[in-house]
Design a protein around this motif. Structure first.
Motif, short mmCIF file in Angstrom:
data_model
loop_
_atom_site.label_atom_id
_atom_site.label_comp_id
_atom_site.label_asym_id
_atom_site.label_seq_id
_atom_site.Cartn_x
_atom_site.Cartn_y
_atom_site.Cartn_z
N UNK A 11 -2.85 23.22 0.26
CA UNK A 11 -2.39 24.11 -0.96
C UNK A 11 -2.20 25.27 -0.61
N UNK A 12 -2.87 26.21 0.43
CA UNK A 12 -2.59 27.39 0.89
C UNK A 12 -1.30 27.36 1.67
N UNK A 13 -1.16 26.56 2.50
CA UNK A 13 0.12 26.77 3.40
C UNK A 13 1.31 25.90 2.68
N UNK A 32 4.89 27.02 -3.12
CA UNK A 32 5.50 27.12 -1.96
C UNK A 32 4.35 27.29 -0.85
N UNK A 33 3.38 27.87 -1.23
CA UNK A 33 2.42 28.23 -0.12
C UNK A 33 2.85 29.43 0.80
N UNK A 34 2.09 29.53 1.71
CA UNK A 34 2.36 30.82 2.46
C UNK A 34 3.52 30.16 3.84
N UNK A 50 -8.95 29.62 -3.07
CA UNK A 50 -8.18 29.64 -4.41
C UNK A 50 -7.73 30.86 -4.76
N UNK A 51 -8.18 31.90 -4.49
CA UNK A 51 -7.40 33.11 -4.78
C UNK A 51 -6.20 33.12 -4.09
N UNK A 52 -5.97 32.77 -2.61
CA UNK A 52 -4.72 32.84 -1.89
C UNK A 52 -3.87 31.67 -2.65
#
Length: 389
Positions: A304-306, A275-277, A266-268
């Motif tokens: 969600x992260x990516x 846009x994510x990582x 969630x922090x990431x």
């Protein structure tokens, strides 16, 4: 429809080609000794015939889209948003990763076309694959504990691409869930399911058992039969003593850092919520103890992260539509299998699955496979005469 019935039907040779490809995807993941051979087989037996359908039966492909317009729009949105996020974060990898996204599209087309061509035939393919995987489970156990001589309390690593105890266990668990919903010969089903369950137990993966238990508990809802509770009772009677033997191993790992991983995920997400990582690059989650984890151990958080929160929301829409499609057809054999897939995969993706856009791998059994089946079911009404016993 504005074209003849003749044009709606795939040529038999092309349908059989797709059949081989789908069976290859389902079973060769265990029987091929290397991932390279598995991927090459998918290109020859599934990607190529799926691509040919676009040229040989374009009208048929259009019907597949029209009959699943909400699913198609949601998938297209996810495809575009994920690609745009990749272009934003890792433009050098855009061309390579876009190719992988197109592979997903061809996979969905191939599975959807086979189901549309003949649902009963597709159903048989899935059941045959499950039976082949039961044999693979037996071979894995004999090889790992017998030929290689590993102690029984070591986590089982299956043959082929089932070498990962957790992901291999999920593939095997899904096959067991399918067989529970099938109308296979009683004794053949019993022996096959027992082999698959023993494999699952020896992987020592608790998430697999939670997913399988969810199927057993909810199966009576879509099968509308008192006998739907039988698998759960048999499971408790046969495997409760075995689970007791491994109870110390099961409890030793606690929650396997899952709450900590999810909070760090969630922090990431908060660092790049739109846009994510980028889904092509590897990200790492560092826990409080300094332990490094390769992914979020939760599919929704991973997306969600990516690819950002919008991509995660689109995936939720897709999965909800797949679940609704499964319920619409729950009285048919193939619809019952899809219900089992949705329940099993939902639980699996909560704890272990990751990566939507990677190359074909065990995670695809938990994600894209269900979507492909749902696309093939389309909007066709369910025959009243077809029911589950």
């Amino acid at each position: 429809m504005d074209f003849s019935a003749q044009k709606q039907v795939l040529p038999r040779w092309l349908a059989m080609w797709l059949l081989v490809g789908v069976l290859w995807f389902l079973a060769a993941i265990a029987w091929m000794p290397t991932n390279k051979l598995y991927q090459q087989g998918l290109v020859a037996f599934l990607w190529l015939p799926a691509l040919l359908t676009l040229f040989i039966r374009p009208a048929h492909c259009w019907v597949l889209v029209r009959s699943n317009l909400p699913l198609f729009l949601a998938f297209t949105g996810l495809f575009i948003w994920s690609a745009a996020g990749l272009l934003q974060n890792e433009p050098d990898l855009f061309a390579r990763e876009l190719k992988r996204q197109l592979y997903v599209g061809l996979f969905l087309l191939g599975v959807g076309m086979l189901v549309t061509y003949d649902r009963q035939l597709a159903y048989r393919v899935f059941i045959v694959a499950a039976l082949l995987m039961a044999i693979a489970a037996l071979v894995s156990m004999v090889d790992f504990y017998g030929l290689q001589g590993h102690p029984l309390r070591r986590r089982l690593q299956g043959i082929g691409q089932l070498f990962h105890p957790i992901l291999g266990g999920y593939v095997i668990g899904l096959m067991a869930a399918w067989l529970l919903c099938s109308s296979v010969n009683r004794w053949l089903k019993l022996v096959s399911v027992i082999l698959l369950l023993v494999f699952m137990l020896l992987t020592q993966s608790r998430g697999v058992w939670l997913a399988f238990l969810a199927v057993c508990v909810l199966m009576p809802v879509w099968r509308s039969s008192r006998r739907g509770w039988v698998p759960l009772l048999l499971l408790m009677l046969i495997f409760a003593p075995l689970a007791f033997v491994f109870i110390d191993v099961i409890l030793l790992r606690g929650f396997s850092y899952r709450p900590e991983i999810w909070l760090k995920s969630l922090e990431l997400i908060g660092l790049s919520p739109v846009w994510g990582v980028g889904f092509a690059g590897d990200y790492h989650i560092v826990g409080e103890s300094g332990k490094v984890f390769p992914h979020a151990h939760n599919l929704l958080l991973d997306v969600a992260v990516t690819s950002g929160v919008p991509a995660a929301l689109l995936w939720m829409v897709i999965w909800g539509l797949v679940a609704w499609k499964a319920w619409q057809h729950h009285k048919t054999p193939l619809g019952s299998l899809l219900c089992a897939s949705v329940v099993f995969s939902t639980m699996a993706c909560l704890f272990d699955a990751s990566s939507l856009w990677g190359t074909p791998r065990p995670e695809w059994f938990l994600t894209w496979l269900s979507l492909g089946i749902a696309l093939g079911l389309g909007r066709t009404s369910v025959p009243a005469a077809v029911s589950q016993t």
